[in-house]
Design an enzyme around this catalytic site. Structure first.
Site, PDB file in Angstrom:
ATOM      1  N   LYS A 118      70.447 -86.215 -25.546  1.00 50.47           N
ATOM      2  CA  LYS A 118      69.437 -86.437 -24.497  1.00 50.47           C
ATOM      3  C   LYS A 118      69.080 -87.905 -24.349  1.00 50.47           C
ATOM      4  O   LYS A 118      69.314 -88.719 -25.237  1.00 50.47           O
ATOM      5  CB  LYS A 118      68.209 -85.574 -24.783  1.00 50.47           C
ATOM      6  CG  LYS A 118      68.507 -84.107 -24.448  1.00 50.47           C
ATOM      7  CD  LYS A 118      67.310 -83.237 -24.332  1.00 50.47           C
ATOM      8  CE  LYS A 118      67.755 -81.859 -23.826  1.00 50.47           C
ATOM      9  NZ  LYS A 118      66.743 -80.829 -24.007  1.00 50.47           N
ATOM     10  N   ARG A 146      70.002 -76.551 -30.737  1.00 52.87           N
ATOM     11  CA  ARG A 146      70.908 -76.329 -29.596  1.00 52.87           C
ATOM     12  C   ARG A 146      71.696 -77.619 -29.398  1.00 52.87           C
ATOM     13  O   ARG A 146      71.106 -78.652 -29.088  1.00 52.87           O
ATOM     14  CB  ARG A 146      70.061 -75.990 -28.359  1.00 52.87           C
ATOM     15  CG  ARG A 146      70.859 -75.723 -27.095  1.00 52.87           C
ATOM     16  CD  ARG A 146      69.907 -75.434 -25.933  1.00 52.87           C
ATOM     17  NE  ARG A 146      70.652 -75.155 -24.716  1.00 52.87           N
ATOM     18  CZ  ARG A 146      71.116 -76.077 -23.892  1.00 52.87           C
ATOM     19  NH1 ARG A 146      70.921 -77.359 -24.139  1.00 52.87           N
ATOM     20  NH2 ARG A 146      71.788 -75.732 -22.809  1.00 52.87           N
TER      21      ARG A 146
HETATM   22  N1  HH2 Z   1      67.963 -78.392 -22.707  1.00 49.17           N
HETATM   23  C1  HH2 Z   1      68.821 -78.245 -21.679  1.00 49.17           C
HETATM   24  C2  HH2 Z   1      69.106 -76.975 -21.174  1.00 49.17           C
HETATM   25  N2  HH2 Z   1      68.566 -75.860 -21.724  1.00 49.17           N
HETATM   26  N3  HH2 Z   1      67.189 -74.879 -23.350  1.00 49.17           N
HETATM   27  C3  HH2 Z   1      66.352 -74.997 -24.393  1.00 49.17           C
HETATM   28  N4  HH2 Z   1      65.805 -73.905 -24.950  1.00 49.17           N
HETATM   29  N5  HH2 Z   1      66.022 -76.218 -24.895  1.00 49.17           N
HETATM   30  C4  HH2 Z   1      66.529 -77.373 -24.392  1.00 49.17           C
HETATM   31  O1  HH2 Z   1      66.184 -78.469 -24.884  1.00 49.17           O
HETATM   32  C5  HH2 Z   1      67.417 -77.280 -23.281  1.00 49.17           C
HETATM   33  C6  HH2 Z   1      67.726 -75.987 -22.773  1.00 49.17           C
HETATM   34  C7  HH2 Z   1      69.447 -79.443 -21.080  1.00 49.17           C
HETATM   35  O2  HH2 Z   1      70.673 -79.726 -21.736  1.00 49.17           O
HETATM   36  P1  HH2 Z   1      72.114 -79.353 -21.142  1.00 49.17           P
HETATM   37  O3  HH2 Z   1      72.239 -77.881 -20.974  1.00 49.17           O
HETATM   38  O4  HH2 Z   1      73.176 -79.947 -21.971  1.00 49.17           O
HETATM   39  O5  HH2 Z   1      72.183 -80.099 -19.764  1.00 49.17           O
HETATM   40  P2  HH2 Z   1      72.071 -79.604 -18.274  1.00 49.17           P
HETATM   41  O6  HH2 Z   1      70.722 -78.998 -18.094  1.00 49.17           O
HETATM   42  O7  HH2 Z   1      72.278 -80.840 -17.461  1.00 49.17           O
HETATM   43  O8  HH2 Z   1      73.139 -78.571 -18.046  1.00 49.17           O
END
Ligand code: HH2
Length: 310
Positions: free
Chosen positions: A220, A254
């Site tokens: 992040k 995660r």
């Molecule tokens: N962060 C993201 C998405 N889902 N869910 C939980 N529970 N906690 C988090 O910190 C979280 C989440 C964002 O990360 P990512 O899925 O890699 O990116 P994007 O939203 O751009 O797909």
């Protein structure tokens, strides 16, 4: 502590690693890499081989500024992947805020709903309450379009504690047993670097809510702000952050980089064990994490490693 997660009962006496599968063209770190079903399934297999304890499948990016995706589009992205992973040895989680997507994924056998909106969308609570899947209730302020504009809190830890506590009460009132609930302070979702650091520093406070805490710090922007590294070079910072989160009570991390995180947590686990080579599996293994699945932290692996060193 056990987490009831559909047909799985996850033992949380060791930290679990949730591998991320973004079936999206625009996710902040891996957008476009796993959009095709084959690529997503190959990635899932890789994460399983690396020791993931859960797989989190998402079809809508929630990065700051991301554009919303319609229900049909999100279903078209995630459902072939969920169906392709039917029978996986670890629980599948659907990362979605939409009740329609939750229902379809649950019908297809996912064991967890990961909702960055904490089941606040009408019908989302009912969709989860109807079955026996686990749920992750995450805090965010605003929407992906607005959340980073000027996030402001008088006391970020206290306010998010209050929010999560209220959502646990609401979920229990809707019929979701506490043993199915996980909470997440939502790193990067309507928070500045100062807020994110305060949350990480005080993560153990959230563990006081009495349900497992999930932390999502992987790659992040807060890690970019600290290290100056772009999104493709945040592996080391992500592993450090996952370790710090676990040290402060996170039960699940995660992550995108499963292999590196699993190794780091093995070291953490070994240092925490009183006497790993003499203890029972309950003491050292942390009981194996996924009861009905893969345990990458087996005593045998530890004993083999000890032989190599001798
Ligand atoms: N962060 C993201 C998405 N889902 N869910 C939980 N529970 N906690 C988090 O910190 C979280 C989440 C964002 O990360 P990512 O899925 O890699 O990116 P994007 O939203 O751009 O797909």
């Amino acid at each position: 502590m056990l987490l009831h997660c559909g047909k799985f009962h996850l033992d949380l006496s060791r930290p679990l690693v949730m591998g991320i599968i973004n079936v999206t063209p625009d996710s902040f770190s891996d957008g476009g890499r796993h959009v095709r079903r084959d690529a997503a399934l190959a990635h899932a297999q890789q994460l399983l081989d690396e020791g993931a304890d859960l797989l989190d499948i998402g079809g809508e990016s929630t990065r700051p500024g991301a554009l919303p995706v319609g229900v049909e589009e999100e279903l078209d992205r995630v459902m072939p992947v969920i169906e392709g992973l039917r029978g996986a040895p670890v629980p599948l989680s659907i990362d979605s805020c939409k009740p329609e997507v939750m229902r379809a994924a649950l019908d297809a056998g996912v064991s967890m709903v990961n909702d960055i909106n904490a089941l606040q969308q009408p019908e989302a609570m009912a969709a989860v309450a109807a079955g026996d899947a686990a749920v992750c209730l995450m805090h965010k302020r605003g929407t992906p379009q607005t959340m980073q504009l000027a996030p402001d809190y008088a006391d970020v830890v206290a306010e998010i504690m209050e929010f999560l506590s209220d959502r646990i009460v609401a979920a229990e009132a809707a019929g979701i047993a506490r043993s199915r609930i996980v909470v997440d302070p939502g790193f990067g979702f309507g928070k500045t670097l100062v807020h994110n650091l305060a949350l990480l520093r005080n993560l153990d406070v959230f563990a006081g809510l009495g349900v497992p805490v999930l932390a999502g710090l992987s790659r992040k922007s807060m890690l970019g702000a600290i290290t100056g590294e772009d999104v493709d070079h945040r592996l080391h910072a992500s592993v450090a952050a996952a370790l710090l989160a676990v040290q402060r009570g996170a039960a699940i991390v995660r992550v995108h980089d499963v292999s590196a995180t699993v190794d780091a947590l093995k070291v953490w686990q070994a240092v925490n064990a009183q006497n790993p080579l003499l203890n029972s599996s309950a003491d050292f293994n942390g009981c194996g994490g996924v009861v009905a699945g893969v345990n990458p932290y087996s005593n045998k692996a530890m004993l083999d490693a000890a032989d190599d060193d001798a």
